[in-house]
Design a protein around this motif. Sequence first.
Motif, PDB file in Angstrom:
ATOM      1  N   THR A  86      -4.732   6.852  -1.588  1.00  0.00           N
ATOM      2  CA  THR A  86      -4.109   5.571  -1.237  1.00  0.00           C
ATOM      3  C   THR A  86      -4.248   4.625  -2.431  1.00  0.00           C
ATOM      4  O   THR A  86      -5.346   4.434  -2.956  1.00  0.00           O
ATOM      5  CB  THR A  86      -4.790   4.941  -0.006  1.00  0.00           C
ATOM      6  OG1 THR A  86      -4.646   5.836   1.098  1.00  0.00           O
ATOM      7  CG2 THR A  86      -4.141   3.604   0.349  1.00  0.00           C
ATOM      8  N   ASP A 110      -5.022  13.910  -1.085  1.00  0.00           N
ATOM      9  CA  ASP A 110      -4.477  12.674  -0.510  1.00  0.00           C
ATOM     10  C   ASP A 110      -5.093  11.476  -1.253  1.00  0.00           C
ATOM     11  O   ASP A 110      -6.243  11.520  -1.681  1.00  0.00           O
ATOM     12  CB  ASP A 110      -4.821  12.574   0.980  1.00  0.00           C
ATOM     13  CG  ASP A 110      -4.107  13.649   1.802  1.00  0.00           C
ATOM     14  OD1 ASP A 110      -3.300  14.399   1.217  1.00  0.00           O
ATOM     15  OD2 ASP A 110      -4.381  13.743   3.009  1.00  0.00           O
ATOM     16  N   SER A 135      -8.434  -2.162   3.421  1.00  0.00           N
ATOM     17  CA  SER A 135      -7.935  -1.017   4.185  1.00  0.00           C
ATOM     18  C   SER A 135      -7.926  -1.332   5.675  1.00  0.00           C
ATOM     19  O   SER A 135      -8.568  -2.233   6.134  1.00  0.00           O
ATOM     20  CB  SER A 135      -8.781   0.205   3.907  1.00  0.00           C
ATOM     21  OG  SER A 135     -10.131  -0.109   3.994  1.00  0.00           O
ATOM     22  N   VAL A 145       0.340   5.265   0.747  1.00  0.00           N
ATOM     23  CA  VAL A 145      -0.573   6.299   1.243  1.00  0.00           C
ATOM     24  C   VAL A 145       0.110   7.659   1.069  1.00  0.00           C
ATOM     25  O   VAL A 145       1.155   7.925   1.675  1.00  0.00           O
ATOM     26  CB  VAL A 145      -0.931   6.060   2.727  1.00  0.00           C
ATOM     27  CG1 VAL A 145      -1.896   7.133   3.219  1.00  0.00           C
ATOM     28  CG2 VAL A 145      -1.527   4.670   2.913  1.00  0.00           C
ATOM     29  N   ARG A 177       0.843  -1.203   0.000  1.00  0.00           N
ATOM     30  CA  ARG A 177       0.000   0.000   0.000  1.00  0.00           C
ATOM     31  C   ARG A 177       0.873   1.246   0.000  1.00  0.00           C
ATOM     32  O   ARG A 177       1.920   1.290   0.668  1.00  0.00           O
ATOM     33  CB  ARG A 177      -0.921  -0.007   1.233  1.00  0.00           C
ATOM     34  CG  ARG A 177      -1.929  -1.146   1.219  1.00  0.00           C
ATOM     35  CD  ARG A 177      -2.758  -1.196   2.491  1.00  0.00           C
ATOM     36  NE  ARG A 177      -1.972  -1.538   3.679  1.00  0.00           N
ATOM     37  CZ  ARG A 177      -1.616  -2.771   4.013  1.00  0.00           C
ATOM     38  NH1 ARG A 177      -1.955  -3.793   3.237  1.00  0.00           N
ATOM     39  NH2 ARG A 177      -0.912  -3.005   5.110  1.00  0.00           N
TER      40      ARG A 177
END
Length: 374
Positions: free
Chosen positions: A316, A314, A374, A284, A282
Amino acid sequence: MKVEIDSAALADAVAWTTRVIDARPANPILAGIRLEAIDGTLQFSAFNYEISARHHIEAGIDEAGTVLVVGKLLADITKALPAEKTYLSTDGSTMTITSGKSTFTLQLMPDAEYPDLPVVPAKLGQVDAPTFVQAVSQACVAVSREENRPVLTGVRTHFEGDKVVMTSTDRFRLSRASFSWTPQDINIDTTTLVRGSLLRDIARSLDEHQNVVIDFDPDNASLLGFENAGRVSTSQLIDGEFPAVDRLFADEYPIQAVIDKQQLIGAIKRVALVAERNAPIRMVFTGQELTLSAGAADEAQAQEIIDIDMDGDDITVAFNPSYLIEGLSAITEPFVRMKMTTAVKPVEFNGQQEADSDESMDYRYLLVPMRFNS
């Protein structure tokens, strides 16, 4: 046939030519390499119905002639010759190789049964070898290993005027390399599809001090030829329609981040150590930081934070770490720009020379994010 030749040049020419001979040829005669001694040169050729290779080197020819011998065996012998000079001579059904105090005798194969090599197409244009080598290594990143979808094992090459664009995709990612070259006809506009493995093979064995000449006849579009330093290869083109991939590139990317490439590759490699096979890592993006993480709460986990220069909201995203590393490693510049639209749409990667410069569009790598919990 009677020939005197430099041993190192002979070994090099035989090794290069015999690389197209399959381990188990479709027809036993294709295990052969043809040697033709004529006019001060020794000419070499091999063929496997898909790819042909021709080479020639200077030699002292006492007696002209043509022979066919087992290629891989000749390659092994010539690689091990002890002296600077080697002498080849034929007598009836054998060829004798003498070098220093070593002598080898090979049985000749029936030359009349060997298929004719394809005619090399007309010259399309040329480019310096380092540019070609870099473009091939970048364009081949996304070549598929699925033999049941032949078009995806190929690199689509579009020749348009003085620009060449090479593209490959395995449906999960896409790599595209562009370069300038010198065409024979500035109005050229044609496309070929050739095996990525062959392009890589050709790029690996180039003399980087000499140009690469590309041969192609758009009116008889079945073969692509490559010439460099006296070596000539031809390849059958892949028959089929390459996917329409241009629409995968977004017109605008509202989210962009510039990252030190080596720092990013290092972080991915470290974090990926805890990722299960085929599990994503992941990424972020928040503010001016990128947090990479992998693993699950009930198992091993890893996290690393690196500073970035970011514009946009932002986001992810998650990726296959191997695909990330392969794409990033093909970027030659020290910085990488990641360009994103949403967490599920393809992300584009480009290189750039400085942290605050524009990105280079000579290499474009698109990677589809993976689903993640998540």
